[in-house]
Design a protein around this motif. Structure first.
Motif: not given
Length: 482
Positions: A363, A365-367, A369, A388, A392-393, A397, A400-401, A404
């Motif tokens: 994704t 869109d990290e929201t 995850f 990510p 996001l990498d 990011g 946070r991955y 999450a």
């Protein structure tokens, strides 16, 4: 800057009391082989094994992160970065001098402060090429000459770097219509298990693309199957998938904008196919057909064993005018909000428990995850949560991955890191950054007495090496009937 440019050994590791723990965990993974199962380095780089032409063509032009940032200031254009228009007759002055392109990059070095691009470039320049001066407008020409001389050495040709990087395997991304001749050439030289193709059929699954009918013609030609009707089209896709399996492929890849996987009745799919042939399919019908084909791709994966990767959520060519002028992927790709729970339900209900289906979902869109993707990966045996990627990498990011997804999906319902890059020398930098970030996350679990150190080290090694190998297993070549 008078002192030689060196990188801090603890870069990207957490500060304070967590650092000694993170260093111990990272040390267990730093030397592990790289399992690079999703990227975009062209197979010709390895098949031809030629010296790289110059620093600009190697490090600047193919790196979309880098080019985007330079032109974002409005002082430099795509043509000034060496990007030519689609129409060769267009009255656009394109920079032909790689030294000038390199100079523009060096003049804008400060733009990359705090970005993952800065981390990768530092690693490439210092660790791979031995540069001892940070790029600047003042030293740009000297650095260009220094790197040009380095690139002429045999130890910096693609296959030599492959060994030096510790790559165990790398997967290229290849159109479904590729003849795979360069992969066959590599296999004949003993590289067939080390450089493998990935089946990317996107242009064939979106019937509203301007080049779709031309893609059908290419599919018919390369497969030897007439793809002029819906049944022939499916048969031709199956033939190409089989050819990819025989060439060592382990996965497919799908870069759709949306994630709908609703299956259409066969009669309706055939009707839309016929309408598309005459240019009469509506936008809604084209979208329904692409979602249906994701379902069909999953079905085919249960038959041939190719891992199905889904990379949705990038609105391609946000600037349509630039895309028309300079081609696909030059008009700025921008992430969008993406829904997974309902959209993937048809596919997962049908195949989520199938013993021969492996499905890795990414994704931008990290929201999603923690809300959607971790719960899905945490229950359907066929599904793994991809790393990510793209925007996001980055150090934060990646952190946070882990924060999450781990509490719902754990570590072992994820796929391991993918580099997702065309910039070949940046691959070890990207893997190194991921291993450092994972070490930092695991160190916090140890410090909070949520994991013992031996478990953290074992998990780090699994994430870096064993999990990606298990997520992308070799595919058994099917026996030929008769």
């Amino acid at each position: 800057m008078s002192e030689a440019w060196v990188l801090h050994p603890d870069r990207a590791l957490p500060a304070g009391e967590l650092r000694p723990l993170a260093k111990e965990i990272y040390a267990a993974t730093a030397g592990l082989p790289l399992v690079s199962m999703h990227g975009h380095v062209d197979v010709g780089v390895f098949a031809q094994d030629r010296p790289f032409p110059d620093p600009a063509q190697l490090l600047v032009v193919p790196d979309h992160y880098l080019v985007r940032m330079v032109i974002s200031q409005g002082q430099v254009s795509l043509p000034q970065m060496g990007v030519a228009p689609v129409d060769a007759s267009a009255e656009v002055e394109v920079e032909q001098d790689p030294r000038a392109i390199w100079r523009r990059f060096c003049e804008h070095w400060h733009l990359f402060r705090g970005t993952p691009t800065r981390y990768w470039l530092e690693h490439e320049l210092v660790e791979v090429f031995g540069v001892t001066r940070r790029p600047s407008a003042e030293n740009a020409d000297d650095l260009f000459d220094e790197l040009s001389e380095i690139l002429r050495r045999p130890e910096f040709r693609p296959r030599a770097l492959f060994e030096r990087f510790g790559l165990e395997i790398i997967a290229t991304t290849d159109p479904a219509t590729a003849d795979l001749a360069q992969h066959a050439s590599l296999a004949a030289e003993g590289w067939g298990d080390r450089v493998v193709p990935t089946f990317r059929p996107d242009p064939l699954l979106h019937v509203d693309r301007a080049d779709w009918r031309g893609q059908l013609g290419a599919l018919s030609e390369v497969s030897g199957v007439d793809a002029g009707d819906y049944e022939g089209y499916l048969a031709a896709l199956r033939q190409r998938r089989r050819a990819f399996v025989e060439a060592g492929a382990r996965a497919t890849d799908h870069g759709h904008l949306l994630t709908d996987t609703t299956q259409l009745p066969a009669r309706e799919a055939a009707r839309i196919f016929r309408a598309a042939l005459t240019g009469e399919a509506t936008a809604a019908e084209a979208q329904a057909f692409s979602g249906h084909m994701l379902f069909e791709m999953a079905r085919m994966s249960t038959e041939d064993g190719l891992v199905m990767q889904l990379h949705p959520g990038s609105l391609r060519d946000h600037d349509a005018g630039l895309a028309r002028a300079f081609g696909h992927d030059k008009g700025y790709d921008i992430p969008i909000g993406t829904e997974y729970t309902r959209s993937l339900r048809p596919l997962l209900e049908a195949f989520g428990h199938h013993p021969n289906f492996r499905f890795i979902v990414f994704t931008l869109d990290e929201t999603t995850f923690s809300r959607e993707l971790a719960p899905l990966a945490g229950v359907y045996p066929a599904m793994k949560l991809g790393a990510p990627w793209w925007f996001l990498d980055s150090p934060d990011g990646m952190r946070r991955y882990r924060e999450a997804v781990t509490e719902t999906a754990g570590f072992y319902n994820t796929s391991g890191f993918v580099d997702d890059t065309r910039a070949y020398p940046s691959i070890p930098a990207r893997f190194d950054l991921n291993r450092r970030v994972d070490a930092g996350y695991l160190a916090r679990l140890v410090a909070e007495h949520r994991l013992e150190m031996d478990e953290a080290i074992e998990t780090a090694v699994d994430l870096a090496y064993h999990i990606p190998k298990a997520a992308y297993p070799p595919v058994r070549v099917p026996a030929v009937a008769g």
